[in-house]
Design a protein around this motif. Structure first.
Motif, PDB file in Angstrom:
ATOM      1  N   VAL A  42      45.872 -34.392  10.277  1.00 58.68           N
ATOM      2  CA  VAL A  42      44.513 -34.366  10.839  1.00 58.68           C
ATOM      3  C   VAL A  42      44.542 -33.766  12.243  1.00 58.68           C
ATOM      4  CG1 VAL A  42      42.614 -35.840  11.649  1.00 58.68           C
ATOM      5  CG2 VAL A  42      43.662 -36.261   9.415  1.00 58.68           C
ATOM      6  N   ASN A  43      45.524 -34.144  13.032  1.00 56.34           N
ATOM      7  CA  ASN A  43      45.654 -33.607  14.383  1.00 56.34           C
ATOM      8  C   ASN A  43      45.867 -32.095  14.338  1.00 56.34           C
ATOM      9  OD1 ASN A  43      46.417 -32.928  16.998  1.00 56.34           O
ATOM     10  ND2 ASN A  43      47.451 -34.862  17.329  1.00 56.34           N
ATOM     11  N   LEU A  44      46.667 -31.618  13.396  1.00 55.43           N
ATOM     12  CA  LEU A  44      46.897 -30.179  13.265  1.00 55.43           C
ATOM     13  C   LEU A  44      45.587 -29.452  12.967  1.00 55.43           C
ATOM     14  CD1 LEU A  44      48.679 -27.667  12.986  1.00 55.43           C
ATOM     15  CD2 LEU A  44      49.083 -28.328  10.617  1.00 55.43           C
ATOM     16  N   VAL A  45      44.819 -29.968  12.024  1.00 55.95           N
ATOM     17  CA  VAL A  45      43.544 -29.335  11.674  1.00 55.95           C
ATOM     18  C   VAL A  45      42.600 -29.315  12.879  1.00 55.95           C
ATOM     19  CG1 VAL A  45      41.474 -29.574  10.240  1.00 55.95           C
ATOM     20  CG2 VAL A  45      43.743 -29.843   9.220  1.00 55.95           C
ATOM     21  N   LEU A  46      42.503 -30.436  13.584  1.00 57.56           N
ATOM     22  CA  LEU A  46      41.617 -30.495  14.749  1.00 57.56           C
ATOM     23  C   LEU A  46      42.071 -29.548  15.853  1.00 57.56           C
ATOM     24  CD1 LEU A  46      40.930 -34.337  14.907  1.00 57.56           C
ATOM     25  CD2 LEU A  46      39.392 -32.533  14.106  1.00 57.56           C
ATOM     26  N   CYS A  47      43.378 -29.460  16.073  1.00 58.64           N
ATOM     27  CA  CYS A  47      43.895 -28.547  17.101  1.00 58.64           C
ATOM     28  C   CYS A  47      43.631 -27.093  16.719  1.00 58.64           C
ATOM     29  CB  CYS A  47      45.389 -28.759  17.307  1.00 58.64           C
ATOM     30  SG  CYS A  47      45.805 -30.250  18.191  1.00 58.64           S
ATOM     31  N   LEU A  48      43.835 -26.755  15.454  1.00 58.15           N
ATOM     32  CA  LEU A  48      43.598 -25.385  15.022  1.00 58.15           C
ATOM     33  C   LEU A  48      42.121 -25.014  15.117  1.00 58.15           C
ATOM     34  CD1 LEU A  48      46.067 -25.055  12.012  1.00 58.15           C
ATOM     35  CD2 LEU A  48      46.275 -24.065  14.303  1.00 58.15           C
ATOM     36  N   ARG A  49      41.240 -25.969  14.852  1.00 55.95           N
ATOM     37  CA  ARG A  49      39.805 -25.705  15.003  1.00 55.95           C
ATOM     38  C   ARG A  49      39.452 -25.453  16.467  1.00 55.95           C
ATOM     39  NH1 ARG A  49      35.939 -29.883  12.661  1.00 55.95           N
ATOM     40  NH2 ARG A  49      34.504 -28.403  13.600  1.00 55.95           N
ATOM     41  N   ARG A  50      40.127 -26.163  17.344  1.00 55.46           N
ATOM     42  CA  ARG A  50      39.801 -26.043  18.767  1.00 55.46           C
ATOM     43  C   ARG A  50      40.288 -24.724  19.365  1.00 55.46           C
ATOM     44  NH1 ARG A  50      38.762 -29.926  23.093  1.00 55.46           N
ATOM     45  NH2 ARG A  50      39.457 -28.990  25.028  1.00 55.46           N
ATOM     46  N   VAL A  51      41.427 -24.217  18.918  1.00 57.45           N
ATOM     47  CA  VAL A  51      42.023 -23.023  19.530  1.00 57.45           C
ATOM     48  C   VAL A  51      41.788 -21.764  18.693  1.00 57.45           C
ATOM     49  CG1 VAL A  51      43.797 -24.331  20.734  1.00 57.45           C
ATOM     50  CG2 VAL A  51      44.296 -23.398  18.482  1.00 57.45           C
ATOM     51  N   HIS A  52      40.806 -21.779  17.819  1.00 62.19           N
ATOM     52  CA  HIS A  52      40.564 -20.617  16.953  1.00 62.19           C
ATOM     53  C   HIS A  52      40.415 -19.341  17.786  1.00 62.19           C
ATOM     54  CE1 HIS A  52      36.573 -21.641  18.273  1.00 62.19           C
ATOM     55  NE2 HIS A  52      36.046 -20.569  17.693  1.00 62.19           N
ATOM     56  N   GLY A  53      41.085 -18.286  17.327  1.00 60.65           N
ATOM     57  CA  GLY A  53      41.002 -17.003  18.014  1.00 60.65           C
ATOM     58  C   GLY A  53      42.123 -16.738  19.001  1.00 60.65           C
ATOM     59  N   ASP A  54      42.725 -17.746  19.568  1.00 61.04           N
ATOM     60  CA  ASP A  54      43.810 -17.558  20.539  1.00 61.04           C
ATOM     61  C   ASP A  54      45.148 -17.613  19.790  1.00 61.04           C
ATOM     62  OD1 ASP A  54      45.540 -17.460  22.657  1.00 61.04           O
ATOM     63  OD2 ASP A  54      44.837 -19.318  23.602  1.00 61.04           O
ATOM     64  N   ARG A  55      45.734 -16.437  19.542  1.00 65.98           N
ATOM     65  CA  ARG A  55      46.962 -16.379  18.738  1.00 65.98           C
ATOM     66  C   ARG A  55      48.128 -17.146  19.366  1.00 65.98           C
ATOM     67  NH1 ARG A  55      48.148 -11.758  15.087  1.00 65.98           N
ATOM     68  NH2 ARG A  55      46.136 -11.258  14.188  1.00 65.98           N
ATOM     69  N   GLY A  56      48.263 -17.076  20.665  1.00 63.17           N
ATOM     70  CA  GLY A  56      49.347 -17.790  21.334  1.00 63.17           C
ATOM     71  C   GLY A  56      49.224 -19.297  21.166  1.00 63.17           C
ATOM     72  N   ALA A  57      48.011 -19.793  21.320  1.00 66.77           N
ATOM     73  CA  ALA A  57      47.793 -21.232  21.166  1.00 66.77           C
ATOM     74  C   ALA A  57      47.966 -21.660  19.720  1.00 66.77           C
ATOM     75  CB  ALA A  57      46.401 -21.605  21.665  1.00 66.77           C
ATOM     76  N   ILE A  58      47.521 -20.834  18.783  1.00 64.58           N
ATOM     77  CA  ILE A  58      47.695 -21.163  17.361  1.00 64.58           C
ATOM     78  C   ILE A  58      49.179 -21.228  17.025  1.00 64.58           C
ATOM     79  CG2 ILE A  58      47.380 -20.276  15.016  1.00 64.58           C
ATOM     80  CD1 ILE A  58      44.642 -19.230  15.925  1.00 64.58           C
TER      81      ILE A  58
END
Length: 143
Positions: A42-58
């Motif tokens: 769940v944390n992974l999904v929420l983090c990926l939703r938050r950083v969408h578009g930023d390849r480095g953060a993803i």
């Protein structure tokens, strides 16, 4: 060699009557382990939703979550393997390597935002953590 004394038979347990001990490999994951893995997903999904578009953060989020997942697996393998077995040593090494890469990646990520003095202090604490982990996991011995 003398035959066993028949009067000792009542002291010996019948092997058929004694239940086989449950081996460590047949243990099922506990509910807390399952909850931890579900929470990590769940944390992974929420983090990926938050950083969408930023390849480095993803990349960082995906790497750190994969690293944590593998770390939990290595710790489980360590717990399930018998003491002194090669599998236990491999699991210990995997756990140390995974924690080392996780520590280094977090220090790298926060080091970008810190002033030079604080970044040096963060790296020094990171190196101290990795070296003390190596000492306690490999040099201090099992107690």
């Amino acid at each position: 060699m003398a035959a066993p004394d028949p009067s000792d038979r009542h002291h010996q347990k019948d092997p058929a009557a004694v239940p086989a001990p449950a081996t460590a490999r047949t243990r099922r994951p506990s509910s807390s382990s399952v909850a931890l893995l579900v929470g990590l997903a769940v944390n992974l999904v929420l983090c990926l939703r938050r950083v969408h578009g930023d390849r480095g953060a993803i990349g960082f989020v995906a790497f750190s979550h994969l690293n944590l997942f593998l770390l939990f697996g290595a710790i489980r393998c360590f717990d399930l393997s018998p003491p002194g077995s090669p599998a236990r040593g491999r699991a210990r090494l995997a756990a140390w390597l995974l924690t080392t890469t996780l520590t280094a990646s977090f220090t790298w990520k926060i080091g970008e935002f810190l002033p030079l003095g604080f970044a040096i202090a963060a790296w020094a604490m990171s190196v101290a953590t990795v070296l003390s982990g190596f000492y306690f996991m490999f040099l201090a011995g099992e107690k």
